[in-house]
Enzyme design. Structure first.
Site, PDB file in Angstrom:
ATOM      1  CG  ASN A 202     -11.991 -10.070 -30.406  1.00 51.27           C
ATOM      2  OD1 ASN A 202     -10.981 -10.920 -30.319  1.00 51.27           O
ATOM      3  ND2 ASN A 202     -11.641  -8.822 -30.317  1.00 51.27           N
TER       4      ASN A 202
ATOM      5  CG  ASP B 124     -13.633  -2.298 -35.448  1.00 51.74           C
ATOM      6  OD1 ASP B 124     -12.622  -2.256 -35.496  1.00 51.74           O
ATOM      7  OD2 ASP B 124     -14.237  -3.179 -35.921  1.00 51.74           O
TER       8      ASP B 124
ATOM      9  CE  LYS C  70     -23.543  -7.293 -11.370  1.00 56.13           C
ATOM     10  NZ  LYS C  70     -24.335  -7.869 -10.675  1.00 56.13           N
TER      11      LYS C  70
ATOM     12  N   PRO D 108      -9.715   4.421 -31.462  1.00 56.23           N
ATOM     13  CG  PRO D 108      -8.003   4.958 -30.273  1.00 56.23           C
ATOM     14  CD  PRO D 108      -9.333   4.512 -30.016  1.00 56.23           C
ATOM     15  CG  ASP D 109      -7.490   1.559 -37.880  1.00 59.79           C
ATOM     16  OD1 ASP D 109      -6.360   0.936 -37.391  1.00 59.79           O
ATOM     17  OD2 ASP D 109      -8.452   1.091 -38.487  1.00 59.79           O
ATOM     18  CB  ILE D 110      -3.765   0.665 -33.059  1.00 51.50           C
ATOM     19  CG1 ILE D 110      -4.760   0.893 -31.918  1.00 51.50           C
ATOM     20  CG2 ILE D 110      -2.322   0.686 -32.613  1.00 51.50           C
ATOM     21  CD1 ILE D 110      -4.847  -0.433 -30.845  1.00 51.50           C
TER      22      ILE D 110
ATOM     23  CG  PHE E  29      -2.782 -10.209 -39.305  1.00 45.28           C
ATOM     24  CD1 PHE E  29      -1.656  -9.883 -38.782  1.00 45.28           C
ATOM     25  CD2 PHE E  29      -2.943 -11.589 -39.325  1.00 45.28           C
ATOM     26  CE1 PHE E  29      -0.607 -10.741 -38.614  1.00 45.28           C
ATOM     27  CE2 PHE E  29      -1.955 -12.465 -39.334  1.00 45.28           C
ATOM     28  CZ  PHE E  29      -0.788 -12.101 -39.081  1.00 45.28           C
TER      29      PHE E  29
ATOM     30  CE  LYS F  19     -10.827  -5.064 -42.876  1.00 43.51           C
ATOM     31  NZ  LYS F  19     -10.961  -6.298 -41.838  1.00 43.51           N
TER      32      LYS F  19
ATOM     33  CE  LYS G 152      -7.905  -1.324 -40.903  1.00 40.57           C
ATOM     34  NZ  LYS G 152      -8.364  -1.269 -39.273  1.00 40.57           N
TER      35      LYS G 152
HETATM   36  N1  CTP Z   1      -6.799  -2.590 -35.972  1.00 42.35           N
HETATM   37  C1  CTP Z   1      -6.295  -1.768 -35.346  1.00 42.35           C
HETATM   38  N2  CTP Z   1      -6.985  -0.809 -34.519  1.00 42.35           N
HETATM   39  C2  CTP Z   1      -8.432  -0.969 -34.586  1.00 42.35           C
HETATM   40  C3  CTP Z   1      -8.888  -2.000 -35.131  1.00 42.35           C
HETATM   41  C4  CTP Z   1      -7.981  -2.745 -36.197  1.00 42.35           C
HETATM   42  O1  CTP Z   1      -5.034  -1.609 -35.098  1.00 42.35           O
HETATM   43  N3  CTP Z   1      -9.023   0.033 -33.967  1.00 42.35           N
HETATM   44  C5  CTP Z   1      -5.951  -3.535 -36.888  1.00 42.35           C
HETATM   45  C6  CTP Z   1      -6.013  -5.006 -36.454  1.00 42.35           C
HETATM   46  O2  CTP Z   1      -4.768  -5.326 -35.330  1.00 42.35           O
HETATM   47  C7  CTP Z   1      -5.598  -5.578 -37.910  1.00 42.35           C
HETATM   48  C8  CTP Z   1      -6.163  -4.713 -38.878  1.00 42.35           C
HETATM   49  O3  CTP Z   1      -6.341  -3.542 -38.211  1.00 42.35           O
HETATM   50  O4  CTP Z   1      -4.328  -5.537 -38.123  1.00 42.35           O
HETATM   51  C9  CTP Z   1      -7.435  -5.018 -39.263  1.00 42.35           C
HETATM   52  O5  CTP Z   1      -8.751  -5.333 -38.322  1.00 42.35           O
HETATM   53  P1  CTP Z   1      -9.878  -5.864 -38.551  1.00 42.35           P
HETATM   54  O6  CTP Z   1     -10.590  -6.271 -37.271  1.00 42.35           O
HETATM   55  O7  CTP Z   1      -9.939  -7.032 -39.547  1.00 42.35           O
HETATM   56  O8  CTP Z   1     -10.652  -4.724 -39.543  1.00 42.35           O
HETATM   57  P2  CTP Z   1     -11.463  -3.419 -39.059  1.00 42.35           P
HETATM   58  O9  CTP Z   1     -10.391  -2.184 -39.293  1.00 42.35           O
HETATM   59  O10 CTP Z   1     -11.723  -3.612 -37.615  1.00 42.35           O
HETATM   60  O11 CTP Z   1     -12.454  -3.267 -40.065  1.00 42.35           O
HETATM   61  P3  CTP Z   1     -13.958  -4.226 -40.267  1.00 42.35           P
HETATM   62  O12 CTP Z   1     -14.449  -4.390 -38.781  1.00 42.35           O
HETATM   63  O13 CTP Z   1     -14.618  -3.347 -41.120  1.00 42.35           O
HETATM   64  O14 CTP Z   1     -13.473  -5.467 -41.001  1.00 42.35           O
END
Ligand code: CTP
Length: 406
Positions: free
Chosen positions: A212, A280, A290, A308-310, A329, A343, A347
């Site tokens: 990104n 995500d 390749k 995984p959502d850290i 954030f 969110k 979270k």
């Molecule tokens: N984050 C994380 N691990 C992930 C995704 C997000 O730790 N796999 C953390 C980001 O560092 C940030 C927060 O979660 O602090 C929100 O990230 P954001 O991209 O805005 O939200 P998402 O959880 O990805 O939700 P969405 O894509 O639906 O907006």
């Protein structure tokens, strides 16, 4: 982090004097106190009224002000300060400082100093390169003063070369650095803070990845301020456009899974800030070689799996293992308040800083940010302000929170 620090700011006459205004704003936003002194020629470029109003302290310029002499006096102005900054410093004022001349309030304060002095020169390139100026600057260094800049570039007079006043951010960083290395009562001393920053990269094959537009600028700015406030900083970073800050422990990672592993490896900590833009999803399978084109007009389709959502995983840690403050954030492109509040709930973090990253805001990659700060009860708007000011505001808030809960 300059809370409670007193800076005597001497502004001398030059076209760059207007930049001192930005410097005052930065010091004030970081919680510092500014006592300005203007030389007579500085008052031709910026008004004592503007400078005084911004600083919140009357700008001084006259040496023989009887009321003032009886109230505090010029010696007290210096004794009262923790640091003296001369910005901009003209060739003339540098010559006066180097030779001990004391014919106005500014030069008298310098001669009577018992504090460290940071000097930021600004003058025409020929004046800067002239032997007497170089000799004088050398003498200032021998006298223990610190010189910041000048920068190289196009001058107001149209010539090109060294002589431009350093940017206010650079002078401000020198001020912070000074306090960082000369202070025993830093607000985050003894605290361990983890921060994620930058963009993750999800490999498709050995040469391709999904990522990104995060530049890492906001995370880096926060990490710098955390360090200046005395914290031990664990900086876990994905790809970034800016170099990591000095003085922090750096772990460089690639994918979201790598970042997850690195974060759990460096825990425990007192505060965890999740500033990284984490992917995500990732491709379900990563090609060992390749991925080749199969034929004309045939594009592969990607099967994705969730990462995984850290942030969520750290916020959900049991008491004792969970950091005292978990800060997330939220990058949003629409309905910022609504989406960010949802969110925040989802979270499980303590604070959330939401920003609008839609294309027209320039947040991704830019130097400024507009934040909506959420806690359990309320939300408040911050900015627009520079990413480094967001860092100062957040770190001040963290410091007061930890102080209250200690
Ligand atoms: N984050 C994380 N691990 C992930 C995704 C997000 O730790 N796999 C953390 C980001 O560092 C940030 C927060 O979660 O602090 C929100 O990230 P954001 O991209 O805005 O939200 P998402 O959880 O990805 O939700 P969405 O894509 O639906 O907006």
């Amino acid at each position: 982090m300059l809370a409670g620090r007193k800076i005597l700011l001497i502004i001398t006459g030059g076209i760059a004097a207007f930049k001192a205004i930005d410097l005052i704003r930065m010091i004030k936003r970081a919680g510092g106190d500014v006592q300005p002194i203007l030389t007579a020629s500085a008052s031709e470029f910026v008004t004592p009224l503007t400078v005084g109003a911004l600083a919140g302290n009357q700008a001084q310029s006259a040496l023989f002000d009887l009321t003032r002499e009886s109230e505090i006096g010029h010696i007290e102005l210096v004794r009262d300060a923790d640091l003296i900054v001369v910005a901009p410093a003209t060739a003339n004022f540098i010559a006066k400082m180097a030779n001990g001349l004391a014919d106005d309030l500014a030069s008298t304060a310098i001669l009577a100093r018992d504090k460290h002095v940071i000097v930021a020169p600004a003058m025409n390139v020929k004046m800067y390169e002239a032997e007497p100026t170089q000799r004088n600057l050398k003498m200032l260094v021998e006298d223990g003063m610190q010189i910041v800049g000048p920068d190289e570039g196009e001058m107001a007079c149209g010539e090109f070369g060294p002589g431009r006043l350093s940017e206010p951010e650079t002078i401000f960083a020198a001020i912070e650095d000074y306090f960082h290395t000369h202070s025993n009562d830093l607000p985050l001393k003894g605290k361990r803070v983890l921060i994620t920053s930058g963009a993750t990269r999800e490999p498709l094959d050995p040469v391709r990845f999904l990522t990104n537009a995060s530049s890492g600028k906001q995370g880096t700015a926060i990490a710098k301020t955390l360090r200046a406030a005395g914290a031990e900083v664990e900086f876990v970073t994905g790809a970034a456009e800016v170099p990591p800050p000095d003085g922090v422990n750096i772990t460089e990672v690639g994918s979201a899974q790598d970042m997850y592993d690195a974060v759990h490896e460096v825990l425990p900590c007192d505060v965890a800030i999740f500033c990284a833009a984490v992917s995500d999803w990732r491709p379900k399978s990563v090609g060992a070689e390749k991925i080749k084109k199969k034929g004309d007009g045939e594009a592969p389709s990607l099967e994705m799996v969730l990462n995984p959502d850290i942030l969520k995983s750290v916020a959900a840690l049991p008491a004792g293992e969970r950091p005292e403050l978990v800060i997330g954030f939220a990058a949003e492109t629409e309905n910022v308040i609504e989406h960010a509040r949802a969110k925040f709930e989802r979270k499980g973090c303590d604070w959330l800083l939401a920003n609008d990253v839609s294309a027209n805001t320039g947040t991704f990659g830019g130097d400024n940010n507009s934040i909506v700060f959420f806690d359990e009860q309320t939300h408040q708007e911050w900015g627009p302000m520079s990413k480094s000011e967001v860092g100062h505001k957040l770190v001040s808030k963290i410091a007061s929170h930890l102080k209250i809960s200690d």
